[in-house]
Design an enzyme around this catalytic site. Structure first.
Site, short mmCIF file in Angstrom:
data_model
loop_
_atom_site.label_atom_id
_atom_site.label_comp_id
_atom_site.label_asym_id
_atom_site.label_seq_id
_atom_site.Cartn_x
_atom_site.Cartn_y
_atom_site.Cartn_z
N LYS A 119 18.99 -29.26 27.23
CA LYS A 119 18.14 -28.14 27.62
C LYS A 119 17.76 -27.33 26.38
O LYS A 119 18.63 -27.00 25.55
CB LYS A 119 18.86 -27.23 28.62
CG LYS A 119 18.97 -27.83 30.02
CD LYS A 119 17.62 -27.86 30.71
CE LYS A 119 17.76 -28.31 32.16
NZ LYS A 119 16.46 -28.29 32.86
N ASP A 150 14.56 -31.03 27.30
CA ASP A 150 13.87 -30.47 28.46
C ASP A 150 13.56 -28.99 28.21
O ASP A 150 14.48 -28.18 28.10
CB ASP A 150 14.72 -30.62 29.71
CG ASP A 150 14.04 -30.11 30.97
OD1 ASP A 150 12.84 -29.77 30.90
OD2 ASP A 150 14.70 -30.06 32.02
N GLU A 177 10.69 -33.28 27.82
CA GLU A 177 10.29 -33.06 29.21
C GLU A 177 9.60 -31.71 29.38
O GLU A 177 10.13 -30.68 28.95
CB GLU A 177 11.54 -33.14 30.08
CG GLU A 177 11.33 -33.06 31.57
CD GLU A 177 12.65 -33.24 32.30
OE1 GLU A 177 12.83 -32.58 33.34
OE2 GLU A 177 13.50 -34.03 31.83
N ASP A 205 7.87 -33.12 34.62
CA ASP A 205 8.80 -32.81 35.71
C ASP A 205 8.14 -31.83 36.67
O ASP A 205 7.70 -32.19 37.76
CB ASP A 205 10.10 -32.26 35.14
CG ASP A 205 11.05 -31.77 36.24
OD1 ASP A 205 10.82 -32.06 37.41
OD2 ASP A 205 12.04 -31.08 35.91
N LYS A 229 12.42 -36.04 41.36
CA LYS A 229 13.56 -35.50 42.08
C LYS A 229 13.30 -35.65 43.57
O LYS A 229 12.29 -35.17 44.09
CB LYS A 229 13.79 -34.04 41.69
CG LYS A 229 14.06 -33.89 40.20
CD LYS A 229 14.20 -32.45 39.75
CE LYS A 229 14.48 -32.39 38.25
NZ LYS A 229 14.61 -31.02 37.74
#
Length: 358
Positions: A119, A150, A177, A205, A229
């Site tokens: 992250k 991300d 991402e 995403d 997801k």
């Protein structure tokens, strides 16, 4: 919102949540470290004729967005899991936006992983120096793992150019991402990356799961990889149809669910064929972002669905009654989740934002 034919059939024969869910159990699960701004993850478990499922939209989501997550819960509670093509699913490690010195302890929960997602951009471009230090610490802690970053759409276009250039200097990146927030911005940034010959693939995403048309990423050439997801896309079957239609390499990821919801994500990942389309970029089998139970200080199952030797087993997860009681939401929060479940059911029953996944 895409609704698979199978889920539509369930809804057409069910008038209210109580007709499908024999139990509704809101819970609050503590995190080991702040993740996505959370130290406690609230979610809601439901039990239907096929078993336990999870209704886990983040608390700030409005009813239309949360309703997609309800479809996923309906599917898992009412229908069998799709036929798997593998008996285990490879997973990546997930490193929150923590100081670099905390990375080794978190990485130790993910032995044997082939990839790691880091992250970044917790404070946008202002976090860049900390992000670079975190990525360097990850490369030391997991030297054999491919690195993914991300940004959760935190950069402007110019900030993303600066950040991607700096991140590329740390070593190979499997992808970054959602560096910018919207699909048109992703397309513009990917074009710049190509012109600049920067070796940084772009993944989408939020531009898949938080938009009315998840296929616009593919239509605009906005990404090299899509991150999918199951819960926010309406369930396993709807998500699989989006992956097939997009025709891009896909990584199945977690929406920070408990082990019950992670089992549905693993079922989606195991159901997908290993396409040659992603082999050059993601390797012969993409590592799914489903190892996030390792970020929880408590779970609803014992043992939880945590990575072993870099992978997860398949199959439904049965929550432990003692853990459900220990982490049950208080009366006020339980009422919030019950009312939210009913509001989302009403939204879906009215056919608002409706569609079909074919």
């Amino acid at each position: 919102m895409l609704i698979s034919p199978e889920v539509r059939t369930v809804l057409d024969h069910t008038a209210a949540p109580g007709d499908l869910f024999e139990r509704v159990v809101p819970v609050a699960l503590p995190m080991k470290a702040r993740f996505r701004g959370l130290t406690v993850r609230e979610t809601c478990l439901v039990k239907g004729p096929a078993g336990w499922a999870e209704f886990a939209p983040f608390t700030e989501y409005d009813v239309p967005e949360a309703s997609r997550w309800l479809l996923a819960a309906v599917e898992s509670a009412a229908l069998p899991l799709p036929r798997p093509l593998r008996d285990r699913v490879l997973v990546n490690a997930t490193i929150p936006a923590v100081p670099a010195h905390r990375v080794p302890a978190i990485a130790a929960h993910y032995p044997g992983v082939s990839a790691v997602k880091v992250k970044i951009a917790e404070r946008g471009i202002a976090s860049l120096d900390e992000d670079l230090a975190r990525v360097a610490a990850v490369r030391r802690a997991l030297p054999d793992a491919a690195v993914r970053c991300d940004a959760n759409g935190a950069y402007t276009h110019d900030e993303a150019k600066t950040a991607l250039t700096a991140l590329a200097r740390t070593g190979p990146l499997q992808y970054v991402e959602q560096p910018v927030p919207d699909v048109h911005g992703l397309a513009r940034l990917r074009e710049w990356v190509s012109i600049a010959r920067l070796p940084v693939p772009i993944a989408a995403d939020e531009s898949i799961r938080k938009v009315s048309d998840p296929l616009s990423v593919a239509a605009l050439g906005a990404a090299d990889v899509i991150v999918v997801k199951a819960q926010p896309l309406g369930g396993i079957r709807a998500a699989a149809s989006i992956i097939e239609a997009a025709g891009l390499p896909a990584v199945v990821s977690s929406a920070l669910e408990s082990s019950v919801g992670l089992a549905a994500g693993a079922a989606l990942a195991a159901h997908l064929p290993l396409s040659s389309a992603g082999q050059g970029l993601l390797g012969p089998e993409p590592a799914a972002g489903l190892g996030t139970a390792a970020l929880f200080a408590a779970d609803v199952a014992a043992p939880g669905l945590r990575p072993q030797d870099g992978s997860l087993p398949l199959g439904r997860v049965e929550p432990d009654e003692d853990l459900l009681a220990a982490h049950a939401a208080g009366p006020e929060r339980a009422r919030f989740w019950t009312e939210r479940l009913e509001a989302c059911w009403t939204h879906v029953a009215r056919g608002e934002d409706s569609g079909r996944a074919g």
